[in-house]
Design a protein around this motif. Structure first.
Motif, PDB file in Angstrom:
ATOM      1  N   UNK A 135      79.605  25.179  21.845  1.00  0.00           N
ATOM      2  CA  UNK A 135      80.959  25.646  21.531  1.00  0.00           C
ATOM      3  C   UNK A 135      81.508  26.495  22.671  1.00  0.00           C
ATOM      4  N   UNK A 136      80.652  27.331  23.242  1.00  0.00           N
ATOM      5  CA  UNK A 136      81.066  28.157  24.376  1.00  0.00           C
ATOM      6  C   UNK A 136      81.419  27.287  25.577  1.00  0.00           C
ATOM      7  N   UNK A 137      80.659  26.216  25.782  1.00  0.00           N
ATOM      8  CA  UNK A 137      80.941  25.292  26.889  1.00  0.00           C
ATOM      9  C   UNK A 137      82.273  24.590  26.656  1.00  0.00           C
ATOM     10  N   UNK A 138      82.499  24.143  25.423  1.00  0.00           N
ATOM     11  CA  UNK A 138      83.766  23.478  25.087  1.00  0.00           C
ATOM     12  C   UNK A 138      84.934  24.392  25.401  1.00  0.00           C
ATOM     13  N   UNK A 139      84.842  25.639  24.959  1.00  0.00           N
ATOM     14  CA  UNK A 139      85.949  26.566  25.168  1.00  0.00           C
ATOM     15  C   UNK A 139      86.192  26.825  26.658  1.00  0.00           C
TER      16      UNK A 139
END
Length: 256
Positions: free
Chosen positions: A13-17
């Motif tokens: 999720x952090x990578x997506x953001x």
């Protein structure tokens, strides 16, 4: 009480953001290839499975696309603001050309004003570097290079304005220009007098930006795009006059 336990964020999720923000801010551009899976996972400090989950989610969102045997790319999301039918209309009616330039004059004038006030020192260094390349291309009489650098110069100003909505809207507009929908920028750069005038105008824009003069930057951009608009009007008039002159010549020589 309306409180919930704080959940630790998944790495994917952090990578997506992070990738979303890079696309939103215009740092990752449409058509740009991402680093290899190994390199990207090292840069982000995440495992490959977490990275794959993030890439898969971004592909589902339509922000990334995979090309077989080539890698992962930022999706081509520009140009979607206009339907193909409307783009065809733009390309066949002179009214659209002049409205396009008037729109750019207003929006880029605002962008230049914002860039002079809000742009970072690095933003201004990018603009200066592109302008320096324009001077080199002009001295070499490399018209095609000048035309390409002209677009880069204007986009760098829009990027330096730090407004993501304006950024993506104007990138969409410039993509249509690159495709020759409105007019062929290269034609203008094959006329020496026009090329020199345009370089002088870009110098004035760059000087005002480097001096952090918002009013001067806006006025310089507006003057430049008014000049471009007049050049196109003069060119269209000359083409109409030439067509009439050819008809007269054919009539006089008996070829018509």
């Amino acid at each position: 009480m309306p409180f919930q336990k704080v959940q630790s964020e998944k790495l994917s999720t952090a990578v997506v953001r992070q990738i979303e923000e890079l696309i939103l801010r215009g740092i990752l551009r449409p058509g740009e290839r991402l680093p290899s899976e190994r390199e990207l996972s090292d840069r982000l400090g995440v495992s490959r499975p977490s990275l794959r989950d993030a890439i898969a989610e971004l592909q589902e969102q339509g922000l990334l696309t995979a090309k077989a045997g080539s890698g992962i790319y930022v999706a081509e999301v520009l140009g979607s603001a206009f339907s193909p039918a409307l783009i065809r209309l733009f390309g066949t009616h002179d009214e659209a050309v002049f409205d396009y330039l008037s729109f750019r004059r207003d929006m880029e004038g605002l962008a230049a004003e914002r860039a002079a006030r809000l742009g970072s020192d690095s933003d201004l260094k990018v603009i200066q570097a592109i302008y320096d390349k324009m001077e080199v291309a002009h001295s070499r009489r490399a018209a095609d290079d000048e035309a390409q650098l002209d677009a880069q110069f204007h986009m760098a100003i829009i990027e330096a304005s730090h407004n993501v909505v304006m950024l993506h809207m104007m990138r969409s507009m410039f993509e249509l220009l690159r495709q020759g929908v409105f007019y062929n920028r290269r034609i203008m750069f094959h006329q020496r007098t026009t090329r020199t005038a345009i370089l002088d105008q870009h110098r004035a824009i760059n000087t005002a930006l480097q001096d952090r003069n918002p009013e001067g930057a806006r006025a310089a951009v507006e003057a430049h795009l008014s000049y471009v608009k007049q050049c196109l009007a003069d060119q269209q008039k000359a083409e109409r006059n030439e067509a009439i002159a050819r008809q007269r010549l054919e009539h006089e020589t008996g070829q018509g």
